[in-house]
Design a protein around this motif. Structure first.
Motif, PDB file in Angstrom:
ATOM      1  N   ALA A 302      58.279   9.785 -46.548  1.00  7.31           N
ATOM      2  CA  ALA A 302      57.640   8.668 -47.150  1.00  7.31           C
ATOM      3  C   ALA A 302      56.527   8.927 -48.009  1.00  7.31           C
ATOM      4  CB  ALA A 302      57.257   7.566 -46.059  1.00  7.31           C
ATOM      5  N   GLU A 303      55.172   8.150 -47.827  1.00  7.62           N
ATOM      6  CA  GLU A 303      54.294   8.626 -48.896  1.00  7.62           C
ATOM      7  C   GLU A 303      53.740  10.009 -48.644  1.00  7.62           C
ATOM      8  OE1 GLU A 303      51.148   5.558 -49.299  1.00  7.62           O
ATOM      9  OE2 GLU A 303      52.617   4.067 -49.330  1.00  7.62           O
ATOM     10  N   GLU A 304      53.592  10.277 -47.427  1.00  9.79           N
ATOM     11  CA  GLU A 304      53.348  11.758 -47.150  1.00  9.79           C
ATOM     12  C   GLU A 304      53.986  12.726 -47.672  1.00  9.79           C
ATOM     13  OE1 GLU A 304      52.693  12.342 -42.831  1.00  9.79           O
ATOM     14  OE2 GLU A 304      51.902  14.304 -43.343  1.00  9.79           O
ATOM     15  N   GLY A 305      55.378  12.575 -47.461  1.00  4.64           N
ATOM     16  CA  GLY A 305      56.337  13.538 -48.048  1.00  4.64           C
ATOM     17  C   GLY A 305      56.161  13.491 -49.601  1.00  4.64           C
ATOM     18  N   VAL A 306      55.959  12.508 -50.376  1.00  7.88           N
ATOM     19  CA  VAL A 306      55.785  12.716 -51.796  1.00  7.88           C
ATOM     20  C   VAL A 306      54.686  13.372 -51.975  1.00  7.88           C
ATOM     21  CG1 VAL A 306      55.538  11.192 -53.681  1.00  7.88           C
ATOM     22  CG2 VAL A 306      57.111  10.387 -51.951  1.00  7.88           C
ATOM     23  N   LYS A 307      53.319  13.276 -51.355  1.00  6.57           N
ATOM     24  CA  LYS A 307      52.119  13.572 -51.693  1.00  6.57           C
ATOM     25  C   LYS A 307      52.308  15.102 -51.480  1.00  6.57           C
ATOM     26  CE  LYS A 307      49.715   9.504 -50.617  1.00  6.57           C
ATOM     27  NZ  LYS A 307      48.728   8.992 -49.829  1.00  6.57           N
TER      28      LYS A 307
END
Ligand SMILES: Cc1cc2nc3c(=O)[nH]c(=O)nc-3n(C[C@H](O)[C@H](O)[C@H](O)COP(=O)(O)O)c2cc1C
Length: 339
Positions: A302-307
């Motif tokens: 999710a967001e952590e993966g994208v960052k």
């Protein structure tokens, strides 16, 4: 988080077609559509990936020991890296029903904005997708690029009202979507445009306009004539026409033909790491788009993966700049690569 964990998690979440491969090179999914593969024989995505890998970078470490500046200025905005997440539509069809387009875009747009870059969002037959994407971009101060399909002028008017409300810094159209099986014989109608029609569309959009899906010098010159602010050299990852050349093969001649103009050049297709980003810039691109691996980043973290994935790419780019004796993006030239 590490990349292996991200991929393992993506594999659990992303349905039957995408294998979340360590190297996303188009081989495991080849001609899987529905799925993340390519059309027909299905070797265009593979060719995209392979073409970048044939180009090598020239090291030169007899230079000042400074930290290279990776920031990009584009259309009045500053981005941490010359990298954008690509538009991907119908994720539930191609990557399983864990996420729909509305949920996917919400995660991707916010995470990219937080990471200092921006995401392109996709468009589809369901009008709610564009509405939600515009709202997600608006919440991030316009740090996103809605990508509209080549609809008829009436439908585009409605889409552009949403684009305007999103306060996005630019808008894109995947003109090559004319080749998508699902867009044919559609209501509202969609398909290719003449230069005159495109000029009208660009005027109506009222903000920097990016024409995505250019694979020839002729196409690039037509986009310029129509008033585009940027093009994306792209074959849609092989999904709209079988047996196209790789984007890295056609990029140099398009760059050459546009020399002296202020049209910005983006490129996508098989760009998988910061070294590939460096090569694309050395060949004359202003920035790159990466699509499929960002889907994996969303499904895998999710967001952590994208960052995490954005920082991974950025660090690889910065390391390559340092190893090739480059202190800022404008210093990256053909002298630092070998064909
Ligand atoms: C499942 C899937 C859906 C896509 N949907 C869109 C879309 O809605 N709009 C668009 O402009 N491009 C779309 N693309 C194309 C990507 O934005 C990109 O041009 C292409 O995948 C090449 O980049 P990549 O090799 O980094 O994936 C899609 C690609 C995939 C794999």
């Amino acid at each position: 988080m590490d990349y292996k964990t991200l991929l393992d998690t993506a594999r659990e979440n992303n349905g039957p077609y995408c294998k979340a491969c360590l190297v996303c090179n188009g081989r495991a999914c080849k001609n899987t559509m529905p799925g993340p593969g390519a059309k027909g024989v299905g070797d265009t995505a593979i060719r995209n990936y392979d073409a970048w890998k044939k180009i090598r970078v020239n090291m030169d470490t007899l230079n000042a020991n400074t930290i290279p500046d990776t920031t990009l200025e584009l259309f009045g905005r500053t981005f941490k890296y010359p990298i954008f997440a690509g538009p991907v539509g119908a994720v539930n069809l191609h990557y399983g029903d864990k996420l729909n387009d509305v949920q996917y875009n919400a995660i991707l747009v916010k995470a990219c904005a937080d990471a200092g870059i921006a995401a392109f969002t996709g468009d589809g037959t369901n009008p709610e997708v564009m509405k939600a994407a515009a709202s997600a971009i608006e919440k991030c101060n316009g740090a996103g690029i809605p990508t509209v399909k080549p609809w008829d002028q009436e439908t585009l008017k409605e889409k552009f009202a949403l684009v305007k409300a999103s306060q996005s810094f630019a808008v894109a159209m995947d003109i090559d979507a004319a080749g998508l099986p699902f867009l044919q014989n559609l209501n509202p109608p969609a398909g290719s445009k003449t230069v005159e029609e495109m000029a009208e569309i660009i005027k109506a959009a009222g903000k920097p306009f990016i024409v995505k899906g250019i694979m020839t010098v002729a196409g690039a010159l037509k986009a310029k004539e129509a008033g585009a602010a940027a093009i994306v050299v792209s074959n849609h990852g092989g999904r709209v026409q079988d047996q196209c050349p790789a984007t890295a093969e056609v990029l140099p001649e398009i760059v050459e033909a546009l020399k002296g103009s202020d049209l910005k050049i983006l490129v996508d297709g098989g760009i998988r790491d910061g070294v590939d980003v460096f090569k694309a810039l050395a060949m004359g691109a202003d920035a790159v788009i990466i699509a499929r691996p960002y889907v994996t980043a969303v499904y895998g973290g999710a967001e952590e993966g994208v960052k995490f994935f954005t920082e991974k790419l950025g660090k690889e780019l910065q390391d390559t700049m340092k190893m090739c004796g480059v202190s800022k993006l404008s210093e990256i030239t053909e002298a630092q690569i070998r064909y």
